[in-house]
Write a protein that holds these residues in place. Structure first.
Motif, short mmCIF file in Angstrom:
data_model
loop_
_atom_site.label_atom_id
_atom_site.label_comp_id
_atom_site.label_asym_id
_atom_site.label_seq_id
_atom_site.Cartn_x
_atom_site.Cartn_y
_atom_site.Cartn_z
N TYR A 177 0.83 -1.21 0.00
CA TYR A 177 0.00 0.00 0.00
C TYR A 177 0.87 1.26 0.00
CZ TYR A 177 -3.85 3.15 1.09
OH TYR A 177 -4.77 4.16 1.05
N ILE A 178 1.98 1.23 0.74
CA ILE A 178 2.91 2.36 0.75
C ILE A 178 3.43 2.62 -0.66
CG2 ILE A 178 5.20 3.12 1.53
CD1 ILE A 178 4.60 1.62 4.18
N LEU A 179 3.82 1.55 -1.36
CA LEU A 179 4.36 1.70 -2.72
C LEU A 179 3.31 2.22 -3.69
CD1 LEU A 179 6.56 -1.50 -3.20
CD2 LEU A 179 7.35 0.86 -2.94
N GLN A 180 2.08 1.73 -3.56
CA GLN A 180 1.04 2.07 -4.53
C GLN A 180 0.49 3.47 -4.34
OE1 GLN A 180 -2.03 -0.91 -5.13
NE2 GLN A 180 -0.58 -2.57 -4.77
N THR A 181 0.54 3.99 -3.14
CA THR A 181 -0.07 5.30 -2.87
C THR A 181 0.95 6.43 -2.69
OG1 THR A 181 -0.19 4.76 -0.51
CG2 THR A 181 -2.13 4.28 -1.85
N ASN A 182 2.24 6.09 -2.77
CA ASN A 182 3.28 7.10 -2.61
C ASN A 182 4.36 6.90 -3.68
OD1 ASN A 182 2.69 8.44 0.27
ND2 ASN A 182 2.35 6.23 0.42
N GLN A 183 3.96 7.00 -4.93
CA GLN A 183 4.87 6.66 -6.02
C GLN A 183 6.07 7.60 -6.12
OE1 GLN A 183 2.69 6.18 -9.67
NE2 GLN A 183 1.38 4.56 -8.84
N GLU A 184 5.93 8.84 -5.66
CA GLU A 184 7.05 9.79 -5.74
C GLU A 184 7.87 9.79 -4.45
OE1 GLU A 184 7.90 11.36 -8.45
OE2 GLU A 184 6.20 10.51 -9.55
N PRO A 187 10.26 6.30 -0.67
CA PRO A 187 11.40 6.00 0.21
C PRO A 187 11.27 6.63 1.60
CG PRO A 187 12.18 6.61 -1.96
CD PRO A 187 10.72 6.95 -1.91
N LEU A 188 10.62 7.81 1.67
CA LEU A 188 10.48 8.50 2.95
C LEU A 188 9.63 7.71 3.94
CD1 LEU A 188 9.88 12.16 1.67
CD2 LEU A 188 12.01 11.15 2.54
N ILE A 189 8.73 6.88 3.44
CA ILE A 189 7.87 6.08 4.30
C ILE A 189 8.37 4.64 4.38
CG2 ILE A 189 5.50 5.28 4.68
CD1 ILE A 189 4.57 7.70 3.00
N ILE A 191 11.44 3.32 3.95
CA ILE A 191 12.70 3.07 4.66
C ILE A 191 12.46 2.94 6.17
CG2 ILE A 191 14.94 4.07 5.29
CD1 ILE A 191 15.12 5.08 2.39
N PRO A 192 11.71 3.86 6.82
CA PRO A 192 11.41 3.64 8.24
C PRO A 192 10.61 2.36 8.49
CG PRO A 192 10.97 5.91 7.64
CD PRO A 192 11.25 5.17 6.36
N PHE A 193 9.71 2.02 7.56
CA PHE A 193 8.94 0.79 7.70
C PHE A 193 9.85 -0.43 7.65
CE2 PHE A 193 6.37 -2.67 5.79
CZ PHE A 193 5.39 -2.78 6.76
N MET A 194 10.83 -0.44 6.75
CA MET A 194 11.77 -1.54 6.65
C MET A 194 12.66 -1.63 7.88
SD MET A 194 11.22 -3.32 3.93
CE MET A 194 12.71 -4.30 4.00
N ILE A 195 13.07 -0.49 8.40
CA ILE A 195 13.86 -0.50 9.64
C ILE A 195 13.07 -1.13 10.77
CG2 ILE A 195 14.91 0.97 11.42
CD1 ILE A 195 15.67 2.91 9.12
N PHE A 196 11.79 -0.76 10.86
CA PHE A 196 10.89 -1.36 11.86
C PHE A 196 10.81 -2.87 11.68
CE2 PHE A 196 6.52 -2.97 12.38
CZ PHE A 196 6.40 -2.91 13.77
N LEU A 197 10.64 -3.32 10.43
CA LEU A 197 10.56 -4.76 10.15
C LEU A 197 11.82 -5.48 10.59
CD1 LEU A 197 8.92 -5.21 6.62
CD2 LEU A 197 7.92 -5.74 8.84
N TRP A 198 12.99 -4.90 10.30
CA TRP A 198 14.25 -5.53 10.67
C TRP A 198 14.41 -5.59 12.20
CZ3 TRP A 198 17.45 -8.68 8.47
CH2 TRP A 198 17.57 -8.70 7.08
#
Length: 223
Positions: A177-184, A187-189, A191-198
Motif C-alpha cells: 500500500y505504501i508503494l502504490q499510494t506514494n509513487q514519488e 522511500p520517505l515512508i 525506509i522507516p517501515f523496513m527498519i521497523f521490520l528488521w
C-alpha cells in the motif's frame, strides 16, 4: 542472462545463509531445499490469480495491496508451511519455524526477482535486494516465529497459527500500500517501515535462537 540470474538469486542466498548459519544452526538441508522449491513454484499460480484480479476485479489500491497481493501471497506460503512442514519430524524447535518459513518466502522472492530484472533491467538489482527480497524474508520470520510457538509450546496453538498468517499478510499489505499510494515519495515512508521490520524480525530471531540453544543444551544433558 547469467548476470540477471546471479543478481536475482544472490540476495536470497545471502539472506538464507544469514538465518541458517546464525547460532551455528545445523538443520539438514533437504527440507530447506524442498520448501525453497515450493516457494518458487508458488509464483506461477499467484501470477495468474493476481492478473485475473487486476484485470477483472480491480477495486482500488487498498484492496489490491492487502487482498490481491498481501493476502494471496502470504496465504499460499502459510498453506505450504502448514501442509508440508508443520507435521514434519524435522520441525522440532522454535527456530526451525523461522528457517522453513524464510525458505518458502525466499524461494518465492527469488523467481519473482529474476522475472522483474529480466523485464526491467539489472540496474534495479540493488533496490530489489534491499526492499522486496528482504521484506519477503522478514514476512517469513514473522510467519515462522508463530508457527514455531504453535508447534513447540502448544498453548494457544490455534491463535499462533492464525498469527502466522495474519501478521505477514498485514505487514505485506502495508508494504504494498505504501508503494502504490506514494509513487514519488515512497522511500520517505518505506525506509522507516523496513527498519521497523528488521528490528522486530531480528528480535524474534534472537528469541527463537535462545530457545534453540536451550533445546540443544537439554538434549546434551539428557544424553
Amino acid at each position: 542472462m547469467f548476470a540477471v540470474l546471479s543478481a536475482g538469486m544472490a540476495p536470497a542466498i545471502a539472506l538464507m545463509a544469514f538465518f541458517y548459519l546464525r547460532k551455528h544452526y545445523s538443520e539438514p538441508l533437504t527440507l530447506i531445499i524442498k520448501t525453497f522449491i515450493f516457494g518458487v513454484l508458488l509464483v506461477f499460480p499467484l501470477m495468474f490469480l493476481q492478473y485475473a484480479f487486476k484485470t477483472e476485479l480491480y477495486l482500488g489500491p487498498l484492496f489490491h495491496a492487502y487482498i490481491v497481493t498481501g493476502f494471496t501471497e502470504e496465504f499460499f506460503k502459510w498453506f505450504v508451511f502448514l501442509y508440508v512442514v508443520y507435521q514434519h519430524t524435522e520441525f522440532d524447535t522454535h527456530y526451525d519455524g523461522i528457517i522453513y518459513a524464510v525458505s518458502i518466502s525466499l524461494g518465492f522472492a527469488s523467481l519473482e526477482n529474476i522475472m522483474y530484472l529480466l523485464s526491467h533491467g539489472i540496474e534495479y538489482a540493488f533496490t530489489r535486494a534491499i526492499f522486496p527480497v528482504s521484506s519477503h524474508a522478514l514476512f517469513g520470520v514473522m510467519m515462522g516465529y508463530h508457527f514455531g510457538i504453535a508447534k513447540i509450546i502448544k498453548r494457544r496453538q490455534s491463535w499462533n497459527i492464525f498469527l502466522a498468517l495474519f501478521l505477514p499478510f498485514f505487514l505485506h499489505g502495508t508494504y504494498n500500500y505504501i508503494l502504490q499510494t506514494n509513487q514519488e515519495s515512497w522511500p520517505l515512508i518505506l525506509i522507516p517501515f523496513m527498519i521497523f521490520l528488521w528490528i522486530v524480525g531480528l528480535y524474534r530471531v534472537r528469541v527463537a535462537a535462545k530457545a534453540l540453544q536451550k533445546h540443544s543444551y537439554d538434549q546434551v544433558t539428557i544424553k
